[in-house]
Design an enzyme around this catalytic site. Structure first.
Site, PDB file in Angstrom:
ATOM      1  N   HIS A  62       0.245  -0.827   0.088  1.00 31.68           N
ATOM      2  CA  HIS A  62       0.677  -0.260   0.402  1.00 31.68           C
ATOM      3  C   HIS A  62       1.085   0.927   0.316  1.00 31.68           C
ATOM      4  O   HIS A  62       0.290   2.330  -0.552  1.00 31.68           O
ATOM      5  CB  HIS A  62      -1.644  -0.177   1.097  1.00 31.68           C
ATOM      6  CG  HIS A  62      -0.375  -0.327   2.498  1.00 31.68           C
ATOM      7  ND1 HIS A  62      -0.292  -1.622   2.662  1.00 31.68           N
ATOM      8  CD2 HIS A  62      -0.017   0.300   3.354  1.00 31.68           C
ATOM      9  CE1 HIS A  62       0.183  -1.616   4.260  1.00 31.68           C
ATOM     10  NE2 HIS A  62       0.468  -0.209   4.720  1.00 31.68           N
ATOM     11  N   GLY A  65       1.045   3.732  -3.260  1.00 36.36           N
ATOM     12  CA  GLY A  65       0.277   4.104  -3.715  1.00 36.36           C
ATOM     13  C   GLY A  65      -0.073   5.401  -2.983  1.00 36.36           C
ATOM     14  O   GLY A  65      -0.368   6.380  -3.345  1.00 36.36           O
ATOM     15  N   HIS A  66       0.055   4.934  -1.589  1.00 37.34           N
ATOM     16  CA  HIS A  66       0.239   5.686  -0.373  1.00 37.34           C
ATOM     17  C   HIS A  66       0.824   6.566   0.912  1.00 37.34           C
ATOM     18  O   HIS A  66       0.783   5.776   1.785  1.00 37.34           O
ATOM     19  CB  HIS A  66      -1.272   5.171   0.174  1.00 37.34           C
ATOM     20  CG  HIS A  66      -2.467   5.683   1.150  1.00 37.34           C
ATOM     21  ND1 HIS A  66      -1.971   5.985   2.398  1.00 37.34           N
ATOM     22  CD2 HIS A  66      -3.193   6.162   0.694  1.00 37.34           C
ATOM     23  CE1 HIS A  66      -3.354   6.675   2.955  1.00 37.34           C
ATOM     24  NE2 HIS A  66      -3.674   6.942   2.427  1.00 37.34           N
ATOM     25  N   PHE A  67       1.550   6.800   0.759  1.00 36.68           N
ATOM     26  CA  PHE A  67       1.905   8.290  -0.696  1.00 36.68           C
ATOM     27  C   PHE A  67       3.307   7.888  -0.741  1.00 36.68           C
ATOM     28  O   PHE A  67       4.147   7.779  -0.299  1.00 36.68           O
ATOM     29  CB  PHE A  67       1.461   9.570  -0.638  1.00 36.68           C
ATOM     30  CG  PHE A  67       0.015   9.610  -0.064  1.00 36.68           C
ATOM     31  CD1 PHE A  67      -0.760  10.337  -0.896  1.00 36.68           C
ATOM     32  CD2 PHE A  67      -0.307   9.770   1.320  1.00 36.68           C
ATOM     33  CE1 PHE A  67      -2.149  10.222  -0.156  1.00 36.68           C
ATOM     34  CE2 PHE A  67      -1.563   9.900   1.769  1.00 36.68           C
ATOM     35  CZ  PHE A  67      -2.060  10.600   1.118  1.00 36.68           C
ATOM     36  N   VAL A  72       2.314   6.301   4.173  1.00 36.06           N
ATOM     37  CA  VAL A  72       1.388   6.351   5.011  1.00 36.06           C
ATOM     38  C   VAL A  72       0.581   5.536   5.412  1.00 36.06           C
ATOM     39  O   VAL A  72      -0.588   4.869   4.480  1.00 36.06           O
ATOM     40  CB  VAL A  72       0.037   7.716   5.412  1.00 36.06           C
ATOM     41  CG1 VAL A  72      -1.112   7.320   6.744  1.00 36.06           C
ATOM     42  CG2 VAL A  72       1.132   8.827   5.190  1.00 36.06           C
TER      43      VAL A  72
END
Length: 161
Positions: A62, A65-67, A72
Site C-alpha cells: 500500500h 501509492g499511499h503516498f 502513510v
C-alpha cells in the site's frame, strides 16, 4: 519463535495466553499476505481482550501509492488490523472447531484517526470485548504507536459457520 503459553485459570478468572506468533494467527484466521495485518499477539485474555502487534515496514504494497513521497498506512488497514486481532481472539476463545472460519464486519462506529502511521512504526492494537451474543461480538479497539493513540473504533463482527 514464540510459543503459545497458557496460564491456568485461578477460580473463575479467564484463561490467559502470554503470546502467539504469526503461524498460530494463520491457523486461527484465513488472512494471508498481503492482507494479514498482524504479526503477533500478546496479553491474550480469552473471551475478553488481546493486543495485536503489527510491525509496519516500507516494503508493504500500500505504500507504493499511499503516498510515495510520504508513506502513510491507510486508516482502513489499521481498522482491519483491529478486526484481525479481534477475530483471532474470538477463534482462540471458541476453540479449534472455529479455526479458519470467516469473521465478517457488521458495524464500524466512532472511528478516529489521530496521527499518521508509517514505516518503522510498531502498532500495538488493543481490543476489548464489549459484549457478545451467539455468533456476534462487539469490540472497542485502540491502536497505539510508542504508547500514543493513533486510531480507535468500536466495531462488531459475526463469525460464520
Amino acid at each position: 519463535m514464540d510459543k503459545e503459553v497458557e496460564v491456568p485459570p485461578a477460580g473463575d478468572s479467564p484463561t490467559c495466553i502470554e503470546a502467539i506468533d504469526v503461524m498460530r494467527i494463520m491457523e486461527a484466521i484465513p488472512h494471508r499476505y498481503p492482507f494479514l495485518l498482524i504479526d503477533r499477539m500478546v496479553d491474550i485474555v480469552l473471551g475478553s481482550s488481546a493486543v495485536g502487534i503489527k510491525n509496519v515496514t516500507a516494503s508493504e504494497p500500500h505504500f507504493q501509492g499511499h503516498f510515495p513521497a510520504r508513506p502513510v498506512m491507510p486508516g482502513v488497514l489499521i481498522i482491519e488490523a483491529m478486526a484481525q486481532t479481534a477475530a483471532t481472539l474470538v477463534v482462540l476463545t471458541l476453540g479449534p472447531a472455529f479455526e479458519g472460519k470467516l469473521v465478517y464486519f457488521m458495524t464500524i462506529d466512532g472511528a478516529k484517526f489521530r496521527r499518521p502511521v508509517g514505516p518503522g512504526d510498531q502498532l500495538r492494537i488493543h481490543v476489548e470485548k464489549e459484549r457478545s451474543r451467539a455468533n456476534v461480538w462487539k469490540f472497542k479497539g485502540i491502536a497505539r504507536v510508542d504508547g500514543v493513540s493513533v486510531a480507535e473504533a468500536t466495531f462488531s463482527a459475526m463469525i460464520m459457520g
